[in-house]
Design an enzyme around this catalytic site. Structure first.
Site, PDB file in Angstrom:
ATOM      1  N   HIS A   1       0.813  -1.029  -0.003  1.00 39.47           N
ATOM      2  CA  HIS A   1       0.092   0.164  -0.064  1.00 39.47           C
ATOM      3  C   HIS A   1       1.088   1.305   0.163  1.00 39.47           C
ATOM      4  O   HIS A   1       1.980   1.150   0.515  1.00 39.47           O
ATOM      5  CB  HIS A   1      -0.829  -0.129   1.374  1.00 39.47           C
ATOM      6  CG  HIS A   1      -1.293  -1.170   1.682  1.00 39.47           C
ATOM      7  ND1 HIS A   1      -1.279  -1.652   3.046  1.00 39.47           N
ATOM      8  CD2 HIS A   1      -2.448  -1.989   0.934  1.00 39.47           C
ATOM      9  CE1 HIS A   1      -1.951  -2.910   2.922  1.00 39.47           C
ATOM     10  NE2 HIS A   1      -2.640  -3.059   2.080  1.00 39.47           N
TER      11      HIS A   1
ATOM     12  N   HIS B   1       1.042   4.592   1.982  1.00 39.74           N
ATOM     13  CA  HIS B   1       0.521   5.138   3.077  1.00 39.74           C
ATOM     14  C   HIS B   1       0.444   6.590   3.189  1.00 39.74           C
ATOM     15  O   HIS B   1       1.215   7.038   2.364  1.00 39.74           O
ATOM     16  CB  HIS B   1       0.944   4.594   4.428  1.00 39.74           C
ATOM     17  CG  HIS B   1       0.802   3.208   4.692  1.00 39.74           C
ATOM     18  ND1 HIS B   1       0.239   3.005   5.941  1.00 39.74           N
ATOM     19  CD2 HIS B   1       0.638   2.404   4.046  1.00 39.74           C
ATOM     20  CE1 HIS B   1      -0.209   1.382   5.849  1.00 39.74           C
ATOM     21  NE2 HIS B   1       0.187   1.118   4.690  1.00 39.74           N
TER      22      HIS B   1
ATOM     23  N   HIS C   1      -3.928   4.120   5.090  1.00 40.52           N
ATOM     24  CA  HIS C   1      -3.594   4.012   3.650  1.00 40.52           C
ATOM     25  C   HIS C   1      -3.823   5.529   3.085  1.00 40.52           C
ATOM     26  O   HIS C   1      -4.595   6.206   3.519  1.00 40.52           O
ATOM     27  CB  HIS C   1      -4.574   3.012   3.064  1.00 40.52           C
ATOM     28  CG  HIS C   1      -4.114   1.866   3.632  1.00 40.52           C
ATOM     29  ND1 HIS C   1      -4.968   0.649   3.162  1.00 40.52           N
ATOM     30  CD2 HIS C   1      -3.023   1.132   4.404  1.00 40.52           C
ATOM     31  CE1 HIS C   1      -4.293  -0.392   3.660  1.00 40.52           C
ATOM     32  NE2 HIS C   1      -3.361  -0.082   4.437  1.00 40.52           N
TER      33      HIS C   1
ATOM     34  N   HIS D   1     -11.639   0.752   2.740  1.00 40.18           N
ATOM     35  CA  HIS D   1     -10.360  -0.097   2.048  1.00 40.18           C
ATOM     36  C   HIS D   1     -11.056  -1.298   1.027  1.00 40.18           C
ATOM     37  O   HIS D   1     -12.096  -1.757   1.158  1.00 40.18           O
ATOM     38  CB  HIS D   1      -9.654  -0.700   3.175  1.00 40.18           C
ATOM     39  CG  HIS D   1      -8.695  -1.725   2.695  1.00 40.18           C
ATOM     40  ND1 HIS D   1      -7.467  -1.296   2.383  1.00 40.18           N
ATOM     41  CD2 HIS D   1      -8.688  -3.155   2.551  1.00 40.18           C
ATOM     42  CE1 HIS D   1      -6.662  -2.338   2.151  1.00 40.18           C
ATOM     43  NE2 HIS D   1      -7.322  -3.422   2.244  1.00 40.18           N
TER      44      HIS D   1
ATOM     45  N   HIS E   1      -9.175   2.722  -1.209  1.00 39.36           N
ATOM     46  CA  HIS E   1      -8.040   3.666  -0.974  1.00 39.36           C
ATOM     47  C   HIS E   1      -7.401   3.782  -2.195  1.00 39.36           C
ATOM     48  O   HIS E   1      -7.034   2.961  -2.955  1.00 39.36           O
ATOM     49  CB  HIS E   1      -7.232   3.329   0.201  1.00 39.36           C
ATOM     50  CG  HIS E   1      -8.016   2.948   1.562  1.00 39.36           C
ATOM     51  ND1 HIS E   1      -7.712   2.137   2.394  1.00 39.36           N
ATOM     52  CD2 HIS E   1      -9.057   3.683   2.030  1.00 39.36           C
ATOM     53  CE1 HIS E   1      -8.538   2.270   3.489  1.00 39.36           C
ATOM     54  NE2 HIS E   1      -9.307   3.296   3.213  1.00 39.36           N
TER      55      HIS E   1
ATOM     56  N   ASP F   1      -4.381   1.698  -2.079  1.00 38.80           N
ATOM     57  CA  ASP F   1      -4.588   0.225  -2.017  1.00 38.80           C
ATOM     58  C   ASP F   1      -4.230  -0.450  -3.351  1.00 38.80           C
ATOM     59  O   ASP F   1      -4.728  -0.414  -4.299  1.00 38.80           O
ATOM     60  CB  ASP F   1      -6.202  -0.091  -1.859  1.00 38.80           C
ATOM     61  CG  ASP F   1      -6.592   0.319  -0.329  1.00 38.80           C
ATOM     62  OD1 ASP F   1      -5.715   0.564   0.174  1.00 38.80           O
ATOM     63  OD2 ASP F   1      -8.005   0.174  -0.352  1.00 38.80           O
TER      64      ASP F   1
ATOM     65  N   HIS G   1       3.840  -5.317   3.810  1.00 40.37           N
ATOM     66  CA  HIS G   1       3.349  -5.995   5.371  1.00 40.37           C
ATOM     67  C   HIS G   1       3.977  -7.372   5.516  1.00 40.37           C
ATOM     68  O   HIS G   1       4.110  -8.124   4.275  1.00 40.37           O
ATOM     69  CB  HIS G   1       1.864  -5.906   5.507  1.00 40.37           C
ATOM     70  CG  HIS G   1       1.436  -4.444   5.503  1.00 40.37           C
ATOM     71  ND1 HIS G   1       1.272  -3.821   6.839  1.00 40.37           N
ATOM     72  CD2 HIS G   1       1.175  -3.417   4.550  1.00 40.37           C
ATOM     73  CE1 HIS G   1       0.515  -2.885   6.448  1.00 40.37           C
ATOM     74  NE2 HIS G   1       0.799  -2.382   5.207  1.00 40.37           N
TER      75      HIS G   1
ATOM     76  N   ARG H   1       4.104  -4.100   9.540  1.00 44.85           N
ATOM     77  CA  ARG H   1       4.894  -3.300   8.533  1.00 44.85           C
ATOM     78  C   ARG H   1       6.268  -3.920   8.552  1.00 44.85           C
ATOM     79  O   ARG H   1       7.130  -3.595   9.433  1.00 44.85           O
ATOM     80  CB  ARG H   1       4.798  -1.790   8.937  1.00 44.85           C
ATOM     81  CG  ARG H   1       3.342  -1.368   9.129  1.00 44.85           C
ATOM     82  CD  ARG H   1       3.200   0.118   9.357  1.00 44.85           C
ATOM     83  NE  ARG H   1       1.777   0.579   9.399  1.00 44.85           N
ATOM     84  CZ  ARG H   1       1.148   1.473   9.169  1.00 44.85           C
ATOM     85  NH1 ARG H   1       1.944   2.567   9.344  1.00 44.85           N
ATOM     86  NH2 ARG H   1      -0.131   1.750   9.284  1.00 44.85           N
TER      87      ARG H   1
END
Ligand code: CU
Ligand code: ZN
Length: 209
Positions: free
Chosen positions: A84, A86, A106, A114, A125, A128, A165, A182
């Site tokens: 993603h 952020h 995000h 999401h 998002h 995303d 992630h 993360r």
């Protein structure tokens, strides 16, 4: 390399001529016409978070009506990993000490839930990008095209954080797909600015200018 004395004399003469010329703008224009300017590019150098061992790069290339995203990551566990953009270009911990927590949630300029990268802009998002899949050696390499993220405008990713992630984004759970810790992070910067910064990934948590 040494220049012959005659060449040096010519250079000096040219320099004097330039000094005597009130403007160099025509020269700059001519250079701009000759040098081909490719598409805009940006890059995030991905550094490990909390000793994860993850590293690599994510490159963004402007296709005018979409963005091509090329990723080359290593040090991952085999399988799917949430991927993603952020909202904050800071890979440091947040106030509670969560690694890379300062990157925030995000990127979501359209106030959407999401979702999957294939969803319409109001159903995902902007940040995303779903998952990347690592092979048994821990590498994830691939290319995709996204038509929501952009170099300019409200969905711009420049100056934001690219996050990887430890777990899989289920593309449904709110607010972030339940993708786990993360493990990799980098600030997305224009490629020419990133190249000019010779200190490289060590400054990844430092806000750009
Ligand atoms: Cu994320
Ligand atoms: Zn999201």
């Amino acid at each position: 390399m040494r220049l012959p004395l005659a060449a040096l004399a010519l250079l000096v003469a040219a320099g004097c001529a330039d000094d005597a010329t009130p403007t160099t703008e025509p020269v700059a224009d001519a250079v701009a016409e000759i040098v081909p300017s490719g598409p805009d590019r940006a890059v995030a150098q991905i550094a490990e978070v909390d000793g994860s061992g993850v590293s690599g790069s994510v490159e963004f290339i402007d296709l005018d009506d979409a963005v091509e995203i090329r990723y080359n990551l290593s040090g991952l566990s085999a399988g799917m990993h949430g991927f993603h953009v952020h909202q904050t270009g800071d890979c440091g911990p947040d106030s509670t000490g969560t690694p890379a927590g300062a990157a925030g949630g995000h990127l979501n300029p359209l106030a959407s839930p999401h979702g999957a990268p294939s969803a319409r802009p109001v159903q995902r998002h902007a940040g995303d990008l779903g998952n990347v899949e690592a092979d048994a050696s821990g590498r994830a390499v691939g290319v995709r095209v996204d038509s929501v993220l952009a170099f300019d405008g409200p969905t711009s990713f420049l100056g934001k954080a690219m996050l990887v992630h430890g777990g899989e984004d289920d593309l449904a759970s709110q607010p972030s797909g339940d993708a786990g810790a993360r493990v990799g992070c980098g600030v997305i910067r224009r490629a020419d600015e990133a190249a000019a910064d010779t200190t490289g990934a060590d400054t990844v948590a430092t806000p750009a200018r």
